[in-house]
Write a protein that holds these residues in place. Structure first.
Motif, PDB file in Angstrom:
ATOM      1  N   GLU A 136     -10.479 -14.605   1.989  1.00 14.32           N
ATOM      2  CA  GLU A 136      -9.784 -13.544   1.264  1.00 14.32           C
ATOM      3  C   GLU A 136     -10.012 -12.183   1.935  1.00 14.32           C
ATOM      4  OE1 GLU A 136     -11.308 -13.911  -2.648  1.00 14.32           O
ATOM      5  OE2 GLU A 136     -10.027 -15.617  -3.200  1.00 14.32           O
ATOM      6  N   ASP A 137     -11.241 -11.970   2.417  1.00 14.14           N
ATOM      7  CA  ASP A 137     -11.528 -10.707   3.123  1.00 14.14           C
ATOM      8  C   ASP A 137     -10.722 -10.617   4.414  1.00 14.14           C
ATOM      9  OD1 ASP A 137     -13.313  -8.292   3.716  1.00 14.14           O
ATOM     10  OD2 ASP A 137     -13.712  -9.589   5.451  1.00 14.14           O
ATOM     11  N   PHE A 138     -10.641 -11.737   5.127  1.00 15.07           N
ATOM     12  CA  PHE A 138      -9.872 -11.747   6.381  1.00 15.07           C
ATOM     13  C   PHE A 138      -8.392 -11.496   6.104  1.00 15.07           C
ATOM     14  CE2 PHE A 138      -7.466 -14.019   9.682  1.00 15.07           C
ATOM     15  CZ  PHE A 138      -7.966 -13.400  10.811  1.00 15.07           C
ATOM     16  N   ALA A 139      -7.883 -12.091   5.048  1.00 15.02           N
ATOM     17  CA  ALA A 139      -6.471 -11.886   4.709  1.00 15.02           C
ATOM     18  C   ALA A 139      -6.204 -10.414   4.380  1.00 15.02           C
ATOM     19  CB  ALA A 139      -6.095 -12.779   3.533  1.00 15.02           C
ATOM     20  N   ALA A 140      -7.144  -9.768   3.704  1.00  9.75           N
ATOM     21  CA  ALA A 140      -6.978  -8.344   3.377  1.00  9.75           C
ATOM     22  C   ALA A 140      -6.964  -7.487   4.646  1.00  9.75           C
ATOM     23  CB  ALA A 140      -8.103  -7.902   2.440  1.00  9.75           C
ATOM     24  N   ARG A 141      -7.823  -7.822   5.602  1.00  5.37           N
ATOM     25  CA  ARG A 141      -7.854  -7.055   6.853  1.00  5.37           C
ATOM     26  C   ARG A 141      -6.606  -7.320   7.707  1.00  5.37           C
ATOM     27  NH1 ARG A 141     -11.814  -8.575  10.024  1.00  5.37           N
ATOM     28  NH2 ARG A 141     -12.719 -10.255   8.753  1.00  5.37           N
ATOM     29  N   ALA A 146      -1.447  -5.363   9.821  1.00  2.00           N
ATOM     30  CA  ALA A 146       0.013  -5.420   9.861  1.00  2.00           C
ATOM     31  C   ALA A 146       0.608  -4.056   9.499  1.00  2.00           C
ATOM     32  CB  ALA A 146       0.521  -6.506   8.921  1.00  2.00           C
ATOM     33  N   ALA A 147      -0.004  -3.413   8.488  1.00  2.00           N
ATOM     34  CA  ALA A 147       0.482  -2.079   8.103  1.00  2.00           C
ATOM     35  C   ALA A 147       0.271  -1.081   9.239  1.00  2.00           C
ATOM     36  CB  ALA A 147      -0.238  -1.615   6.839  1.00  2.00           C
ATOM     37  N   ARG A 148      -0.842  -1.209   9.950  1.00  2.00           N
ATOM     38  CA  ARG A 148      -1.110  -0.312  11.085  1.00  2.00           C
ATOM     39  C   ARG A 148      -0.086  -0.505  12.194  1.00  2.00           C
ATOM     40  NH1 ARG A 148      -6.528  -0.169  15.007  1.00  2.00           N
ATOM     41  NH2 ARG A 148      -5.883   1.701  16.188  1.00  2.00           N
ATOM     42  N   VAL A 149       0.211  -1.780  12.481  1.00  2.00           N
ATOM     43  CA  VAL A 149       1.204  -2.081  13.526  1.00  2.00           C
ATOM     44  C   VAL A 149       2.563  -1.518  13.137  1.00  2.00           C
ATOM     45  CG1 VAL A 149       2.444  -3.942  14.695  1.00  2.00           C
ATOM     46  CG2 VAL A 149      -0.038  -4.106  14.359  1.00  2.00           C
ATOM     47  N   GLN A 150       2.932  -1.676  11.843  1.00  2.00           N
ATOM     48  CA  GLN A 150       4.216  -1.178  11.390  1.00  2.00           C
ATOM     49  C   GLN A 150       4.274   0.353  11.487  1.00  2.00           C
ATOM     50  OE1 GLN A 150       7.002  -2.887  10.532  1.00  2.00           O
ATOM     51  NE2 GLN A 150       7.954  -0.848  10.482  1.00  2.00           N
ATOM     52  N   ASP A 151       3.202   1.011  11.122  1.00  2.00           N
ATOM     53  CA  ASP A 151       3.167   2.476  11.208  1.00  2.00           C
ATOM     54  C   ASP A 151       3.263   2.924  12.669  1.00  2.00           C
ATOM     55  OD1 ASP A 151       2.471   5.241  10.099  1.00  2.00           O
ATOM     56  OD2 ASP A 151       0.826   4.902  11.519  1.00  2.00           O
ATOM     57  N   TRP A 152       2.537   2.258  13.552  1.00  2.00           N
ATOM     58  CA  TRP A 152       2.582   2.598  14.979  1.00  2.00           C
ATOM     59  C   TRP A 152       3.981   2.390  15.546  1.00  2.00           C
ATOM     60  CZ3 TRP A 152       3.654  -0.321  19.356  1.00  2.00           C
ATOM     61  CH2 TRP A 152       3.348   0.259  20.596  1.00  2.00           C
ATOM     62  N   THR A 153       4.620   1.269  15.152  1.00  2.00           N
ATOM     63  CA  THR A 153       5.975   0.983  15.635  1.00  2.00           C
ATOM     64  C   THR A 153       6.947   2.067  15.182  1.00  2.00           C
ATOM     65  OG1 THR A 153       5.516  -1.391  15.558  1.00  2.00           O
ATOM     66  CG2 THR A 153       7.826  -0.723  15.609  1.00  2.00           C
ATOM     67  N   GLN A 186      -7.757  -4.978  18.717  1.00  2.00           N
ATOM     68  CA  GLN A 186      -8.006  -5.442  17.348  1.00  2.00           C
ATOM     69  C   GLN A 186      -7.331  -6.781  17.098  1.00  2.00           C
ATOM     70  OE1 GLN A 186      -6.683  -2.774  14.271  1.00  2.00           O
ATOM     71  NE2 GLN A 186      -7.767  -3.907  12.651  1.00  2.00           N
ATOM     72  N   ARG A 187      -6.122  -6.951  17.650  1.00  2.00           N
ATOM     73  CA  ARG A 187      -5.409  -8.214  17.505  1.00  2.00           C
ATOM     74  C   ARG A 187      -6.235  -9.361  18.144  1.00  2.00           C
ATOM     75  NH1 ARG A 187      -0.979  -6.858  19.488  1.00  2.00           N
ATOM     76  NH2 ARG A 187       0.317  -6.704  17.623  1.00  2.00           N
ATOM     77  N   THR A 188      -6.821  -9.087  19.306  1.00  3.17           N
ATOM     78  CA  THR A 188      -7.632 -10.106  19.977  1.00  3.17           C
ATOM     79  C   THR A 188      -8.856 -10.474  19.128  1.00  3.17           C
ATOM     80  OG1 THR A 188      -6.933  -9.298  22.150  1.00  3.17           O
ATOM     81  CG2 THR A 188      -8.948 -10.633  22.067  1.00  3.17           C
TER      82      THR A 188
END
Length: 264
Positions: A136-141, A146-153, A186-188
């Protein structure tokens, strides 16, 4: 489970004493004798004795009677053939009840063993719950990533749409490129963590789930056998009650029982 025990109840012997009626003889005064001899009357023929009434035919005695155990014995008398059938049915029901009782102890013992395994499985659930917390913690991170990637995009698209060049533009582009590298790193890291989490989940949760499936199948099989045992119990109990009402609630001659035991 014992169906019944044979119980003999002897019929009470009724005795009656006839009442003796004593007839009192009253003294009678005799007349004085005459001086002349009296004329003797002709002798009367002797009276014929009254014909005695034939004695009523005695009702055949039932003899000693008994009642099969488990009933009142208040019903009508069983014939010998009915008693034979009742005794045969009693033996059949008793035998089947004894045979039916045999698997009860193993069923109860297996139930205890299953309960022990269920408790063991509950004790082993702590690592599984811990793995769930990690997942559950991993899913939250991942969601935050995903939100960070979307904001960067979104910011990259806005930067590319800006045709103005200059120092500000260059600095923004450099910042976006640096963030891209951070996102890639971070993705890695997240991918490595995902693989490790998946492997641990397979070993811990997978082993737990495998035990749970085996135990669930065992519980289902036990429930089916226990239900079948209970159904048979109900049928035998209904047959036993019918036997009590049709056999045990009626009397029988003990002479008939003796004859049946002797094969007559």
């Amino acid at each position: 489970m014992k169906l019944s025990t044979l119980r003999r109840a002897g019929a009470p012997l009724l005795t009656s004493c006839a009442t003796l009626l004593a007839v009192a003889l009253l003294p009678v005064a005799l007349p004085a004798a005459a001086q002349t001899a009296p004329v003797k009357p002709a002798a009367k023929p002797a009276a014929k004795p009254a014909a005695s009434k034939p004695a009523a035919a005695a009702k055949p005695a039932e003899g000693k009677t008994g009642a099969l155990s488990g009933g009142t014995g208040a019903g009508p008398l069983l014939t010998r053939d009915e008693l034979r059938a009742c005794l045969k049915q009693e033996e059949s029901i008793r035998t089947r009840l004894n045979d039916h009782d045999a698997p009860r102890a193993p069923l109860d013992k297996e139930k205890q063993a299953i309960a022990t395994e269920q408790q063991t499985l509950r004790d082993e659930r702590a690592p599984v719950d811990a793995m769930r917390g990690k997942a559950e913690d991993f899913a939250a991170r991942l969601k935050l990533f995903a939100a960070r990637v979307q904001d960067w995009t979104t910011r990259v698209e806005a930067h590319n749409a800006n045709k103005i060049t200059g120092n500000a533009y260059e600095r923004n582009q450099a910042a976006l490129n640096k963030e891209r590298e951070d996102i890639s790193a971070q993705r890695t890291e997240l991918e490595a963590e995902r693989l490790q989490l998946a492997a641990t989940t397979e070993s811990v949760v997978g082993a737990y789930n495998a035990k749970a499936r085996v135990l669930d199948a065992r519980v289902t099989a036990w429930n089916e056998r226990n239900a079948a045992w209970n159904d048979t119990t109900a049928k035998l109990e209904a047959e036993r009650k019918t036997w009590v009402s049709t056999c045990a609630d009626r009397r029988y001659r003990e002479d008939d029982e003796t004859a049946i035991r002797q094969g007559k």
